[in-house]
Scaffold this motif. Structure first.
Motif, PDB file in Angstrom:
ATOM      1  N   ASP A  86     -14.149   8.951 -14.365  1.00 43.37           N
ATOM      2  CA  ASP A  86     -14.725   7.964 -13.452  1.00 43.37           C
ATOM      3  C   ASP A  86     -16.238   8.126 -13.466  1.00 43.37           C
ATOM      4  O   ASP A  86     -16.772   9.157 -13.059  1.00 43.37           O
ATOM      5  N   THR A  87     -16.939   7.092 -13.913  1.00 45.74           N
ATOM      6  CA  THR A  87     -18.392   7.154 -14.047  1.00 45.74           C
ATOM      7  C   THR A  87     -19.110   6.520 -12.862  1.00 45.74           C
ATOM      8  O   THR A  87     -20.334   6.388 -12.866  1.00 45.74           O
ATOM      9  N   ASN A  88     -18.364   6.145 -11.857  1.00 48.09           N
ATOM     10  CA  ASN A  88     -18.917   5.388 -10.738  1.00 48.09           C
ATOM     11  C   ASN A  88     -19.746   6.259  -9.800  1.00 48.09           C
ATOM     12  O   ASN A  88     -19.457   7.431  -9.589  1.00 48.09           O
ATOM     13  N   ASN A  89     -20.785   5.658  -9.243  1.00 48.93           N
ATOM     14  CA  ASN A  89     -21.507   6.221  -8.116  1.00 48.93           C
ATOM     15  C   ASN A  89     -21.397   5.255  -6.937  1.00 48.93           C
ATOM     16  O   ASN A  89     -21.405   4.035  -7.127  1.00 48.93           O
ATOM     17  N   TYR A  90     -21.309   5.811  -5.741  1.00 46.49           N
ATOM     18  CA  TYR A  90     -21.258   4.985  -4.532  1.00 46.49           C
ATOM     19  C   TYR A  90     -22.658   4.510  -4.199  1.00 46.49           C
ATOM     20  O   TYR A  90     -23.551   5.310  -3.926  1.00 46.49           O
TER      21      TYR A  90
ATOM     22  N   LEU B 207      -5.339   6.341  -7.907  1.00 46.55           N
ATOM     23  CA  LEU B 207      -4.654   6.612  -9.174  1.00 46.55           C
ATOM     24  C   LEU B 207      -3.868   7.920  -9.029  1.00 46.55           C
ATOM     25  O   LEU B 207      -4.160   8.918  -9.682  1.00 46.55           O
ATOM     26  N   PRO B 208      -2.851   7.931  -8.183  1.00 45.25           N
ATOM     27  CA  PRO B 208      -2.196   9.193  -7.822  1.00 45.25           C
ATOM     28  C   PRO B 208      -1.449   9.859  -8.957  1.00 45.25           C
ATOM     29  O   PRO B 208      -1.174  11.064  -8.888  1.00 45.25           O
ATOM     30  N   THR B 209      -1.112   9.110 -10.001  1.00 41.63           N
ATOM     31  CA  THR B 209      -0.381   9.694 -11.126  1.00 41.63           C
ATOM     32  C   THR B 209      -1.303   9.999 -12.307  1.00 41.63           C
ATOM     33  O   THR B 209      -0.837  10.339 -13.392  1.00 41.63           O
ATOM     34  N   SER B 210      -2.612   9.867 -12.092  1.00 46.09           N
ATOM     35  CA  SER B 210      -3.605  10.193 -13.120  1.00 46.09           C
ATOM     36  C   SER B 210      -4.382  11.436 -12.704  1.00 46.09           C
ATOM     37  O   SER B 210      -4.266  11.909 -11.572  1.00 46.09           O
ATOM     38  N   LYS B 211      -5.171  11.946 -13.634  1.00 45.47           N
ATOM     39  CA  LYS B 211      -6.015  13.114 -13.369  1.00 45.47           C
ATOM     40  C   LYS B 211      -7.474  12.659 -13.471  1.00 45.47           C
ATOM     41  O   LYS B 211      -8.006  12.509 -14.570  1.00 45.47           O
ATOM     42  N   VAL B 212      -8.084  12.419 -12.337  1.00 49.47           N
ATOM     43  CA  VAL B 212      -9.432  11.852 -12.288  1.00 49.47           C
ATOM     44  C   VAL B 212     -10.480  12.946 -12.433  1.00 49.47           C
ATOM     45  O   VAL B 212     -10.364  14.028 -11.852  1.00 49.47           O
ATOM     46  N   ALA B 213     -11.517  12.649 -13.210  1.00 48.21           N
ATOM     47  CA  ALA B 213     -12.674  13.525 -13.344  1.00 48.21           C
ATOM     48  C   ALA B 213     -13.939  12.697 -13.179  1.00 48.21           C
ATOM     49  O   ALA B 213     -14.070  11.635 -13.785  1.00 48.21           O
ATOM     50  N   LYS B 214     -14.844  13.165 -12.365  1.00 44.75           N
ATOM     51  CA  LYS B 214     -16.162  12.538 -12.280  1.00 44.75           C
ATOM     52  C   LYS B 214     -16.971  12.967 -13.497  1.00 44.75           C
ATOM     53  O   LYS B 214     -17.127  14.157 -13.761  1.00 44.75           O
TER      54      LYS B 214
ATOM     55  N   SER C 179     -16.566  17.034 -12.272  1.00 41.11           N
ATOM     56  CA  SER C 179     -15.776  17.445 -11.106  1.00 41.11           C
ATOM     57  C   SER C 179     -14.372  16.891 -11.254  1.00 41.11           C
ATOM     58  O   SER C 179     -14.189  15.723 -11.607  1.00 41.11           O
ATOM     59  N   SER C 180     -13.380  17.726 -10.981  1.00 38.37           N
ATOM     60  CA  SER C 180     -11.988  17.277 -11.031  1.00 38.37           C
ATOM     61  C   SER C 180     -11.127  18.275 -10.271  1.00 38.37           C
ATOM     62  O   SER C 180     -11.522  19.430 -10.062  1.00 38.37           O
ATOM     63  N   ASN C 181      -9.958  17.821  -9.893  1.00 40.43           N
ATOM     64  CA  ASN C 181      -8.955  18.717  -9.307  1.00 40.43           C
ATOM     65  C   ASN C 181      -8.037  19.316 -10.362  1.00 40.43           C
ATOM     66  O   ASN C 181      -7.135  20.077 -10.016  1.00 40.43           O
ATOM     67  N   PHE C 182      -8.291  18.969 -11.631  1.00 41.58           N
ATOM     68  CA  PHE C 182      -7.390  19.360 -12.711  1.00 41.58           C
ATOM     69  C   PHE C 182      -8.163  20.064 -13.829  1.00 41.58           C
ATOM     70  O   PHE C 182      -9.044  19.457 -14.453  1.00 41.58           O
ATOM     71  N   PRO C 183      -7.838  21.337 -14.114  1.00 46.13           N
ATOM     72  CA  PRO C 183      -8.549  22.071 -15.163  1.00 46.13           C
ATOM     73  C   PRO C 183      -8.490  21.414 -16.530  1.00 46.13           C
ATOM     74  O   PRO C 183      -9.454  21.494 -17.296  1.00 46.13           O
ATOM     75  N   ASP C 184      -7.383  20.770 -16.885  1.00 43.26           N
ATOM     76  CA  ASP C 184      -7.314  20.143 -18.206  1.00 43.26           C
ATOM     77  C   ASP C 184      -8.237  18.929 -18.301  1.00 43.26           C
ATOM     78  O   ASP C 184      -8.748  18.613 -19.378  1.00 43.26           O
TER      79      ASP C 184
END
Length: 218
Positions: A89-93, A119-126, A154-159
């Motif tokens: 996700d490349t977005n900025n607020y 996107l609850p079934t995806s792995k989002v990374a900023k 930034s992400s909640n997922f190491p991969d």
């Protein structure tokens, strides 16, 4: 086997990521809001490694995806086609563009946490949020170069962090892991990491992320 990136959004950020990706050997399927036929010029420039499609088709085709459009309160991203995939996700607020979103203004959540919820079934990374898009093609340097710049992820997922780190390296940038998504505000607009984007190596980016201060209105 060649990796395919599905890119949703063909503005400056999406198109520059597409150019950088093709230059290092990726296949690209890119979409915008106006329809694939409006991307004929960009696809011709990118060459045989690229094609245009709808957002859902780009999401389905990608081994992973890039979302280069602003977040909407009511999700407009193809959830099913992005299921199980890493999404950059490349977005900025930006309030001037997006309007006020109370849950973001209060600091309760970050814009990227909202994207993850949508996107609850995806792995989002900023990713790619504090570099001017044209510099993706001009500022990259080989690993170990003294003037190599660094970008945060930034992400909640190491991969997902690992994938972004690999992509940054291929584009010529070092990485600083600023996880989880709840910490992603540290590289947001107005923060030191944002303001110094063109002039920070890895050590400097680490310091600038630590210097970040959250300002909550009211």
């Amino acid at each position: 086997m060649t990796t395919t990136i599905g890119i949703i959004g063909a503005g400056e950020v999406g198109s520059q990521i597409a150019r950088a990706a093709v230059s290092v050997g990726y296949q690209v399927v890119i979409a915008n809001s106006r329809g694939p036929e409006t991307l004929a010029g960009l696809v011709a420039e990118l060459g045989p490694a690229a094609r245009a499609a709808s957002a859902a088709q780009a999401a389905a085709a990608g081994d992973f995806a890039v979302v280069a459009v602003p977040l909407k309160i009511v999700n407009d991203m193809p959830v099913d086609e992005l299921a199980g995939k890493i999404v950059l996700d490349t977005n900025n607020y930006m309030v001037w563009r997006d309007g006020n979103i109370p849950v973001l203004d209060s600091g309760e959540k970050t814009v990227h946490e909202l994207r993850q919820e949508q996107l609850p079934t995806s792995k989002v990374a900023k990713a790619f949020t504090h570099i001017q898009a044209p510099r993706l093609l001009t500022a990259g340097r080989p690993a170990g170069a003294p003037d190599r710049l660094a970008l945060s992820v930034s992400s909640n997922f190491p991969d997902a962090v690992a994938l972004v780190t690999r992509l940054y390296d291929q584009f010529g940038f070092d990485t600083v892991d600023n996880s989880p998504l709840s910490e992603s505000w540290r590289s947001g607009p107005g923060q030191p990491a944002w303001l110094r984007h063109a002039h920070q190596n890895r050590d400097e980016l680490i310091v600038n992320l630590r210097k970040a201060r959250r300002v909550i209105p009211g």
